[in-house]
Enzyme design. Structure first.
Site, PDB file in Angstrom:
ATOM      1  N   GLY A  15       0.781  -1.226   0.000  1.00  9.58           N
ATOM      2  CA  GLY A  15       0.000   0.000   0.000  1.00  9.58           C
ATOM      3  C   GLY A  15       0.811   1.273   0.000  1.00  9.58           C
ATOM      4  O   GLY A  15       0.513   2.203   0.753  1.00  9.58           O
ATOM      5  N   MET A  93      -5.677  -5.854  -5.999  1.00 11.35           N
ATOM      6  CA  MET A  93      -5.532  -6.814  -7.086  1.00 11.35           C
ATOM      7  C   MET A  93      -6.752  -7.727  -7.221  1.00 11.35           C
ATOM      8  O   MET A  93      -6.669  -8.951  -7.149  1.00 11.35           O
ATOM      9  CB  MET A  93      -4.263  -7.646  -6.864  1.00 11.35           C
ATOM     10  N   HIS A 112      -2.830   3.332 -12.149  1.00 16.15           N
ATOM     11  CA  HIS A 112      -2.259   2.267 -12.973  1.00 16.15           C
ATOM     12  C   HIS A 112      -0.868   2.681 -13.444  1.00 16.15           C
ATOM     13  O   HIS A 112      -0.675   3.835 -13.869  1.00 16.15           O
ATOM     14  CB  HIS A 112      -3.162   1.996 -14.177  1.00 16.15           C
ATOM     15  N   ASP A 148      -8.806  -1.209 -16.308  1.00 14.77           N
ATOM     16  CA  ASP A 148      -7.890  -0.142 -16.745  1.00 14.77           C
ATOM     17  C   ASP A 148      -8.484   0.737 -17.845  1.00 14.77           C
ATOM     18  O   ASP A 148      -7.782   1.188 -18.754  1.00 14.77           O
ATOM     19  CB  ASP A 148      -6.539  -0.721 -17.189  1.00 14.77           C
TER      20      ASP A 148
END
Length: 216
Positions: A15, A93, A112, A148
């Site tokens: 993180g 994820m 991203h 994405d």
């Protein structure tokens, strides 16, 4: 100052972008406060950091659920328990269900490690080096069901050096991520733009979207 908006951060690992958001939110003038950090992995190191900062945390182990939908419903309930208004994915994820994304439409963002729409998915740095590009970077975008994709709020560019490995390039991109994510989140929660379909419209002529931080 207007009311600070409550943000939930989703993580799966250390993180580092979560840490950048938490540090930014320590400024009383920052428009967001971090209400909760949630991990789908019990061993996520980022949970320890969040707890040390006095931030509420929850672990919702995706392996404990029989389906993706069941996990997403538990995640949604946890966000609601903490009165979360906006969601920031920081190395989370998991591919989310369409219903979960729809429930947080225009209120959930992701970072991203590429200049989208280039290099969606994984292994972005290796692919950029293989293609011989001279510029790489990172993107903060509004989350949509297709991975994405979604309106781009901000991008930061970094140069690709001839001496770069995937690891050195990743380090430089990560540094840029830590700078751009707090800025993008602030724009979202402060109402600096409207989201109309897949287009962002700034609410002030002083704001140019997407925000582009040049290579340095």
């Amino acid at each position: 100052m207007s009311r600070r908006r409550k943000v939930g951060i989703l993580i799966s690992g250390r993180g580092s972008n979560m840490q950048a958001l938490i540090e930014a939110a320590k400024d009383p003038n920052y428009p967001a406060e971090i209400a909760v950090v949630i991990s789908n992995r019990p061993d996520a190191k980022g949970i320890d950091f969040a707890r040390a900062q006095g931030i509420a945390t929850e672990i919702i182990d995706h392996k404990s659920f029989e389906s993706r939908g069941a996990f997403d419903r538990a995640l949604d309930a946890a966000l609601e328990r903490h009165d979360v208004e906006f969601v920031a994915c920081a190395g989370f994820m998991r591919v989310m269900t369409e219903s979960f994304v729809a429930s947080w439409r225009d209120r959930m963002i992701n970072i991203h490690p590429s200049l989208l729409p280039a290099y969606k998915g994984l292994h972005t740095h290796e692919r950029a080096l293989k293609d011989g590009v001279t510029r790489h970077g990172c993107t903060v975008h509004v989350v949509r069901s297709d991975v994405d994709t979604g309106p781009i709020i901000a991008q930061a560019r970094v140069p690709v050096l001839k001496s770069d490995t995937a690891e050195t390039l990743a380090e430089r991109v990560l540094d840029a991520e830590h700078k751009i994510y707090p800025r993008a989140l602030a724009l979202l929660v402060s109402g600096a733009f409207r989201i109309e379909g897949e287009k962002l419209t700034a609410t002030s002529p002083d704001i140019k979207l997407p925000v582009i931080i040049p290579a340095h």
